[in-house]
Design a protein around this motif. Structure first.
Motif, mmCIF file in Angstrom:
data_model
loop_
_atom_site.group_PDB
_atom_site.id
_atom_site.type_symbol
_atom_site.label_atom_id
_atom_site.label_comp_id
_atom_site.label_asym_id
_atom_site.label_seq_id
_atom_site.Cartn_x
_atom_site.Cartn_y
_atom_site.Cartn_z
ATOM 1 N N LEU A 185 -3.219 -1.762 -4.575
ATOM 2 C CA LEU A 185 -2.923 -1.340 -5.884
ATOM 3 C C LEU A 185 -3.468 -2.902 -7.252
ATOM 4 O O LEU A 185 -4.318 -2.437 -7.648
ATOM 5 N N ARG A 186 -3.185 -3.759 -6.112
ATOM 6 C CA ARG A 186 -3.741 -5.348 -6.923
ATOM 7 C C ARG A 186 -5.187 -5.150 -6.689
ATOM 8 O O ARG A 186 -6.081 -5.403 -8.043
ATOM 9 N N GLU A 187 -5.531 -5.343 -4.909
ATOM 10 C CA GLU A 187 -6.731 -4.959 -5.065
ATOM 11 C C GLU A 187 -8.332 -4.171 -5.659
ATOM 12 O O GLU A 187 -8.645 -4.747 -5.746
ATOM 13 N N LEU A 188 -7.176 -3.122 -6.020
ATOM 14 C CA LEU A 188 -7.793 -1.790 -6.503
ATOM 15 C C LEU A 188 -7.994 -2.154 -8.187
ATOM 16 O O LEU A 188 -8.982 -1.149 -8.984
ATOM 17 N N GLY A 189 -7.359 -2.922 -8.937
ATOM 18 C CA GLY A 189 -7.946 -3.529 -10.311
ATOM 19 C C GLY A 189 -6.251 -2.769 -11.058
ATOM 20 O O GLY A 189 -6.420 -3.323 -12.043
#
Length: 344
Positions: A185-189
């Protein structure tokens, strides 16, 4: 060491296990010092107004069988439901009419509602211009990516308990997999939210310290602590509830150590004690979630208990006023935390 020494170390952002344990146990005047410091930090960090978000509980189906939740898949006594896209968008209109900037779509872990979510996200953005917050459980990275591409802004996925063996014992699934979802989720922004449950059966003070340390390591944009409440039709239905005092101490710890996150003032605080959500704001929280789920469905979304406390708009506004705070009128700017080198 004195409490002032402990608070100074906490505000530096790297508290020791011993400091966290002492702070978790505070009561009386020293607890009030902890809460005062949390309010001071909240004010200095510029997050002293309360963000309102409108939740719609779109499905009570769930794949998981967590021992603390009545929506667990083995519970054949619960009448299940899913809202349609039309029903959801009609409720979002009510959220927008009340000038609440966040549409919060929550469900059990129910992949069957993914098509509905994908249909309503762009409509919420186009027709109402609201921030879209999701809490739908564990999904493949590709699903998270699709939701983000459609306009979803943030996602909540609580780790509940930081002990891998404890997590597996009560959920029968992997904590590592859940933490992987947070990483995706964090990597996807996404702006990410997480948190823990205080007082789960089998939990001890060392595990609570580990919970706090994990939350600090994750550097989330939203972070919460919820007291355990025994839920009917679950293996834990006769277990004692979690400590309100300890939960409030954890909220204050999160505020002081992390400074800027949105910290939800969960309805379980009010379930445990009348005025519990006012105490949550006084301990450093700055979010109130208003429930817009139609009443017939509210009664089937047994996230805490059949007699859970449901937060209405007037209760939220009066709680904010009683704590001497103000409502944030615009959508909050979520400060994205840097991606940690390692999660888990």
């Amino acid at each position: 060491m004195t409490i002032l020494d402990d608070l100074a170390q906490l505000e530096e952002g790297h508290p020791s296990r011993e400091v966290i344990e002492r702070l978790l146990k505070l009561e009386g005047d020293e607890q009030q010092q902890l809460f005062h410091q949390a309010r001071e930090v909240r004010y200095r960090a510029g997050v002293n107004r309360v963000t309102l978000r409108g939740v719609i509980e779109i499905s009570n189906h769930c794949q998981k069988s967590c021992d603390y939740c009545a929506m667990r898949s083995p519970n054949g006594e619960l009448e299940r439901y899913r809202l349609t896209p039309g029903e959801i968008l009609a409720i979002v209109a009510q959220i927008a009419e009340n000038k609440i900037p966040i549409a919060f779509l929550q469900a059990g872990q129910d992949p069957a509602c993914d098509e509905v979510v994908a249909e309503v996200i762009p409509e919420i953005k186009k027709r109402f211009g609201l921030h879209v917050l999701l809490c739908l459980g564990e999904r493949p990275r590709s699903t998270y990516a699709a939701f983000a591409g459609l306009g979803a802004d943030s996602y909540i996925l609580k780790f509940e308990t930081s002990g891998s063996a404890h997590y597996r014992a009560i959920t029968r699934t992997s904590l590592a997999a859940r933490l992987d979802c947070l990483r995706h989720l964090r990597e996807l922004g996404y702006a990410i939210g997480t948190g823990n449950i205080v007082g789960l059966p089998g939990q001890d003070i060392d595990q609570l310290v580990d919970d706090v340390l994990l939350a600090l390591k994750l550097e989330p944009d939203f972070v919460s602590a919820s007291p355990f409440i025994a839920n009917q039709s679950t293996p834990f239905e006769t277990s004692p509830q979690g400590s309100l005092a300890t939960t409030l101490n954890i909220l204050a710890i999160y505020r002081i150590a992390l400074r800027t996150p949105l910290i939800p003032n969960v309805s379980a605080l009010e379930k445990i004690e009348v005025g519990g959500q006012r105490l949550g704001l006084e301990a450093g929280a700055n979010v109130m979630t208003v429930n817009f789920t139609p009443r017939p469905y509210q009664e089937k979304f047994n996230i805490y208990s059949k007699q859970r406390f449901v937060v209405g708009l007037q209760h939220a506004l009066s709680t904010i006023e009683s704590a001497g705070m103000e409502r944030l009128r615009a959508s909050p700017t979520v400060q994205q935390a840097p991606c940690p080198a390692s999660i888990g």
